[in-house]
Design an enzyme around this catalytic site. Structure first.
Site, PDB file in Angstrom:
ATOM      1  N   GLU A 149      -7.648  -9.096 -11.026  1.00 19.97           N
ATOM      2  CA  GLU A 149      -8.679  -8.354 -10.293  1.00 19.97           C
ATOM      3  C   GLU A 149      -9.255  -9.255  -9.201  1.00 19.97           C
ATOM      4  OE1 GLU A 149     -11.145  -5.856 -12.570  1.00 19.97           O
ATOM      5  OE2 GLU A 149     -12.817  -5.879 -11.169  1.00 19.97           O
ATOM      6  N   ARG A 150      -9.285  -8.730  -7.992  1.00 18.20           N
ATOM      7  CA  ARG A 150      -9.741  -9.496  -6.815  1.00 18.20           C
ATOM      8  C   ARG A 150      -8.927 -10.790  -6.671  1.00 18.20           C
ATOM      9  NH1 ARG A 150     -11.916  -4.952  -5.166  1.00 18.20           N
ATOM     10  NH2 ARG A 150     -13.655  -4.279  -6.459  1.00 18.20           N
ATOM     11  N   LYS A 271     -19.490  -9.389 -20.064  1.00 22.00           N
ATOM     12  CA  LYS A 271     -20.056  -8.507 -19.031  1.00 22.00           C
ATOM     13  C   LYS A 271     -20.457  -7.235 -19.758  1.00 22.00           C
ATOM     14  CE  LYS A 271     -18.702  -6.014 -14.813  1.00 22.00           C
ATOM     15  NZ  LYS A 271     -17.731  -5.915 -13.692  1.00 22.00           N
ATOM     16  N   GLU A 275     -21.629  -2.204 -14.469  1.00 19.83           N
ATOM     17  CA  GLU A 275     -20.535  -1.447 -13.836  1.00 19.83           C
ATOM     18  C   GLU A 275     -19.713  -0.682 -14.873  1.00 19.83           C
ATOM     19  OE1 GLU A 275     -18.583  -4.484 -11.397  1.00 19.83           O
ATOM     20  OE2 GLU A 275     -19.952  -4.001  -9.753  1.00 19.83           O
ATOM     21  N   ARG A 308     -23.367 -12.486 -18.853  1.00 16.76           N
ATOM     22  CA  ARG A 308     -23.572 -12.326 -17.402  1.00 16.76           C
ATOM     23  C   ARG A 308     -24.804 -11.486 -17.076  1.00 16.76           C
ATOM     24  NH1 ARG A 308     -19.349 -10.067 -14.401  1.00 16.76           N
ATOM     25  NH2 ARG A 308     -19.327 -11.597 -12.734  1.00 16.76           N
ATOM     26  N   ARG A 325     -30.882  -2.660  -5.568  1.00 15.86           N
ATOM     27  CA  ARG A 325     -29.924  -3.408  -6.396  1.00 15.86           C
ATOM     28  C   ARG A 325     -30.268  -4.894  -6.454  1.00 15.86           C
ATOM     29  NH1 ARG A 325     -23.358  -3.442  -5.487  1.00 15.86           N
ATOM     30  NH2 ARG A 325     -22.983  -5.484  -6.436  1.00 15.86           N
ATOM     31  N   LYS A 349     -25.087 -14.719 -10.889  1.00 11.99           N
ATOM     32  CA  LYS A 349     -24.460 -14.883  -9.574  1.00 11.99           C
ATOM     33  C   LYS A 349     -25.427 -15.606  -8.648  1.00 11.99           C
ATOM     34  CE  LYS A 349     -21.157 -11.101  -9.835  1.00 11.99           C
ATOM     35  NZ  LYS A 349     -20.430  -9.989  -9.181  1.00 11.99           N
ATOM     36  N   ASP A 354     -23.734  -9.613  -4.449  1.00 11.10           N
ATOM     37  CA  ASP A 354     -22.365  -9.735  -4.940  1.00 11.10           C
ATOM     38  C   ASP A 354     -21.505 -10.604  -4.024  1.00 11.10           C
ATOM     39  OD1 ASP A 354     -20.226  -9.354  -6.569  1.00 11.10           O
ATOM     40  OD2 ASP A 354     -19.857  -7.275  -6.015  1.00 11.10           O
ATOM     41  N   GLU A 376     -23.053 -18.671 -10.996  1.00  7.73           N
ATOM     42  CA  GLU A 376     -21.672 -18.215 -10.758  1.00  7.73           C
ATOM     43  C   GLU A 376     -21.422 -18.040  -9.263  1.00  7.73           C
ATOM     44  OE1 GLU A 376     -20.155 -14.966 -13.419  1.00  7.73           O
ATOM     45  OE2 GLU A 376     -19.513 -14.014 -11.560  1.00  7.73           O
ATOM     46  N   GLU A 382     -13.120 -12.500  -2.343  1.00 10.08           N
ATOM     47  CA  GLU A 382     -13.207 -11.039  -2.276  1.00 10.08           C
ATOM     48  C   GLU A 382     -13.863 -10.559  -0.989  1.00 10.08           C
ATOM     49  OE1 GLU A 382     -15.272  -9.347  -5.610  1.00 10.08           O
ATOM     50  OE2 GLU A 382     -15.171  -7.307  -4.805  1.00 10.08           O
ATOM     51  N   TRP A 519     -23.311   2.675  -5.109  1.00  9.85           N
ATOM     52  CA  TRP A 519     -23.305   1.265  -5.502  1.00  9.85           C
ATOM     53  C   TRP A 519     -24.541   0.503  -5.032  1.00  9.85           C
ATOM     54  CZ3 TRP A 519     -19.593  -0.363  -8.850  1.00  9.85           C
ATOM     55  CH2 TRP A 519     -18.482   0.471  -9.005  1.00  9.85           C
TER      56      TRP A 519
HETATM   57  C1  GCU Z   1     -17.642  -7.357  -8.003  1.00 11.97           C
HETATM   58  C2  GCU Z   1     -16.163  -7.092  -7.976  1.00 11.97           C
HETATM   59  C3  GCU Z   1     -15.657  -6.537  -9.260  1.00 11.97           C
HETATM   60  C4  GCU Z   1     -16.130  -7.398 -10.436  1.00 11.97           C
HETATM   61  C5  GCU Z   1     -17.627  -7.575 -10.377  1.00 11.97           C
HETATM   62  C6  GCU Z   1     -18.170  -8.524 -11.424  1.00 11.97           C
HETATM   63  O1  GCU Z   1     -18.349  -6.161  -8.018  1.00 11.97           O
HETATM   64  O2  GCU Z   1     -15.874  -6.185  -6.925  1.00 11.97           O
HETATM   65  O3  GCU Z   1     -14.254  -6.485  -9.206  1.00 11.97           O
HETATM   66  O4  GCU Z   1     -15.758  -6.832 -11.627  1.00 11.97           O
HETATM   67  O5  GCU Z   1     -17.996  -8.104  -9.140  1.00 11.97           O
HETATM   68  O6  GCU Z   1     -18.567  -9.621 -11.041  1.00 11.97           O
HETATM   69  O7  GCU Z   1     -18.220  -8.198 -12.593  1.00 11.97           O
END
Ligand code: GCU
Length: 657
Positions: A149-150, A271, A275, A308, A325, A349, A354, A376, A382, A519
């Site tokens: 992912e990414r 996590k 999301e 997280r 957000r 983060k 983000d 983080e 990305e 978002w």
């Molecule tokens: C961003 C990213 C996702 C990832 C998320 C995260 O939104 O686009 O792909 O899952 O960060 O940090 O959990």
């Protein structure tokens, strides 16, 4: 017994550990003293270098005569070491195996200088105990997100076809590269834990154990991302309520089995309620309840849960101007300060949104004095060019780490750890863009010493990666990399406002791509102005989450730093920046400059032809073509968008569409 150095697979780039980097050490006489697995690793390293360059190595012999002594005099967990040079001999001493390993790589980094003159005794000790890479790797290829992912560096280093790779020699090489820049922990699977990945915790733990075996000789501990719903998904229970005794027992049993397979397992990364991932909210429980349940399961074995803080409402109504957000992590977590277990670390983060090219430091950092925090960052690019663009992130991370949330202590001293989302993959150059290796290396070094000068770290990377580089090459690499983050910022979203990327894959410009999305990422541009009002007086109140002096600095457009103005304020296009330019003219100027800077960097790179190996030169040259194309696209879309909205012409009369 020396442990053989892992063999670089055919065609794979040696990154910052090419054989020539070991010449100074490998052509000398070394004495190694002490015992333990990491001493064996160091012994293997020195033996290999000596076999190549004609030096010699002895173990536990009398010290006469030799040029280098590497001595372990204990068996503790310390990562510190001392180094000194006197009477023609360089000495590294440690009380823990990890310290000796880092001391060895310190000598490699110094090169010839390690064996010249006199050097007073110095103690080296990592500022941050956890220096970790999170791999967002899927075990099975995900239909939308792919294998990583990414990920912009090909497949996963660890996984293929739904299993751990059969041959893990490259993972050993990876561990060695990480140790050489100070990294000591890795999470081997995506924080978004899908079904196949969930099984790593139980029936597939053997796969994780094999990876842990491959990383252990270089002092790297292995962690696993787990789903909060594991007791349901894997255990067949009807709940994952963290206060339910059956759930707690399930985690205890599962964790006991993990430690049976991997006695030095690092812990879980979670996590949750983020999301769409499952979490404690479904049961009316807090994040502390969730984290502490896992902490309790890990505690008997010395493991840690990394929880997280990336928790926000991703199903927002864009018409609702009160939800912000940026506020979310602070609002969710600050009330829980002091409630997290000793072996729970909250992973935050670095910015409140983000991983944008420019964000303020998250106000959560410094606001939870009774909670262990890890910061983080995102090495995978990305939002910073996806490893098709050159964007060396050292200066950005360094700014965040040197930020003083309360005007006193720096972020780098407040945190327990620094974590990066890894940018490495199965690509022969590891990182897609060969120059993105510099991000991985810089990350490790800044995690060890957050206060280090990133440019000096980059210099180390250059000199290790390109041994014997002529000054023209060193200068050219600095010219291409030093300012690349600011260049990227210039041609993308202006003045901290963020996003403006194409939804989903996040590459390339789309000014309104997220403007009406759930978002929560907006810029609010209209015919008069642009930016998000996050002041306490008239906006979302986000600015007030900061301690003094920042709450005041950010509250007013007159004191807010230019580069964050549109993150904190909605201002008219004619608003005068501290730089003396209006916002609209700043947008035009920076976008033209950004493209010019990319074109200039591309020329510098072209002029280095013949000084770097042809494959690397060609790969970077090809990526520069795409970067230039993309930068022009960004410039033209952003400039035309704001020209059309505002009707204000460019004062220098350049073409707007
Ligand atoms: C961003 C990213 C996702 C990832 C998320 C995260 O939104 O686009 O792909 O899952 O960060 O940090 O959990």
């Amino acid at each position: 017994m020396p442990l053989p150095v892992p063999v670089l697979p055919e065609g794979v780039d040696p990154a910052w550990l090419p054989p020539e980097a070991f010449r100074p050490l490998g052509s000398r006489r070394t004495l190694i003293r002490g015992s333990g697995p990491l001493v064996d690793t160091v012994h293997g390293e020195v033996a290999e270098a000596c076999a190549r360059f004609g030096g010699s190595v002895e173990r536990d012999a009398s010290p006469e005569p030799c040029d280098l002594v590497l001595e372990l005099s204990g068996a503790d967990a310390s990562e510190a070491f001392t180094s000194e040079r006197a009477d023609g001999r360089t000495t590294v001493r440690a009380t823990g195996g990890a310290g000796l390993l880092y001391g060895f790589f310190h000598v490699v980094r110094l090169g010839e200088a390690a064996f010249q003159g006199e050097r007073p005794r110095q103690t080296h000790r990592p500022t941050l105990a956890q220096r970790m890479l999170d791999h967002w790797d899927n075990v099975a290829v995900h239909p939308v997100m792919g294998q990583v992912e990414r990920g912009y560096s090909g497949g996963s280093l660890f996984w293929r076809d739904g299993r751990a790779r059969g041959d893990l020699e490259r993972v050993r090489v990876y561990g060695r590269l990480l140790a050489a820049c100070g990294i000591n922990a890795v999470a081997v699977n995506n924080v978004n834990v899908h079904e196949t990945e969930a099984r790593l915790l139980t029936e597939r733990i053997g796969d994780v154990a094999r990876i842990a075996d491959a990383l252990r000789p270089y002092g790297i501990s292995t962690h696993l991302s787990v789903t909060f719903a594991a007791p349901i998904v894997l255990g067949g229970l009807d709940t994952a309520d963290p206060l339910d005794a059956r759930v707690r027992r399930w985690w205890e049993r599962a964790t006991a089995e993990v430690y049976e397979a991997i006695p030095d397992f690092g812990g879980y990364l979670v996590k949750a309620d983020s999301e769409g991932r499952p979490g404690p909210f479904a049961y009316g429980r807090s994040h502390a309840d969730g984290a502490n349940m896992l902490a309790a399961a890990l505690e008997p074995y010395g493991g840690t849960v990394r929880w997280r803080a990336f928790v926000y409402d991703h199903r927002q109504d864009w018409r609702d101007r009160s939800t912000d957000r940026a506020r979310a992590a602070y609002d969710h977590f600050v009330p829980l300060d002091g409630e997290f277990a000793e072996n729970a670390v909250l992973q935050v983060k670095h910015g409140p949104m983000d991983f944008q090219v420019r964000e303020p430091v998250s106000p959560l950092i410094g606001a939870m004095p009774n909670t262990r925090l890890a910061v983080e960052v995102q090495a995978t690019q990305e939002y910073t060019g996806q490893q098709r663009h050159v964007c060396w992130l050292g200066p950005m991370w360094s700014e965040a780490l040197r930020f003083r949330p309360e005007g006193t202590t720096r972020v780098g001293d407040l945190a327990d750890g620094l974590v990066a989302v890894s940018n490495a993959g199965a690509d022969p150059f590891w990182t897609g863009h060969p120059l993105a290796q510099a991000n991985l290396y810089t990350f490790g070094r800044l995690a060890w010493e957050p206060d280090a000068d990133p440019r000096a770290v980059l210099d180390d990377w250059i000199r290790l990666t390109f041994p014997d580089a002529p000054e023209r090459l060193v200068g050219g690499l600095h010219a291409v990399l030093d300012g690349s983050w600011r260049t990227y910022e210039k041609y993308t979203a202006p003045l901290g406002v963020g996003f403006m990327v194409q939804p989903g894959h996040h590459y390339g410009p789309s000014v309104d791509g997220y403007e009406y999305s759930p978002w929560g990422t907006y810029h609010f541009a209209d015919r008069d102005g642009v930016g998000v009002d996050r002041s306490a007086a008239t906006g979302t109140g986000y600015a007030a989450q900061y301690a003094k002096p920042w709450a005041e600095v950010y509250e007013s457009p007159s004191s807010c730093p230019d580069e964050l103005l549109l993150f904190f304020h909605h201002v008219v296009y004619g608003h005068m920046l501290h730089s003396g330019k209006t916002v609209i003219q700043h947008i035009y100027d920076t976008h033209f400059e950004g493209v010019e800077e990319v074109a200039a960097a591309r020329e510098v790179w072209a002029s280095l032809d013949g000084l770097v190996d042809p494959a690397r030169h060609a790969r970077v040259a090809e990526r520069f073509e795409e970067q230039l194309r993309s930068a022009r696209e960004w410039r033209d879309q952003i400039n035309s968008y704001f020209f059309r909205k505002s009707g204000v012409p460019d004062e220098r009369g350049r073409t707007l569409y």
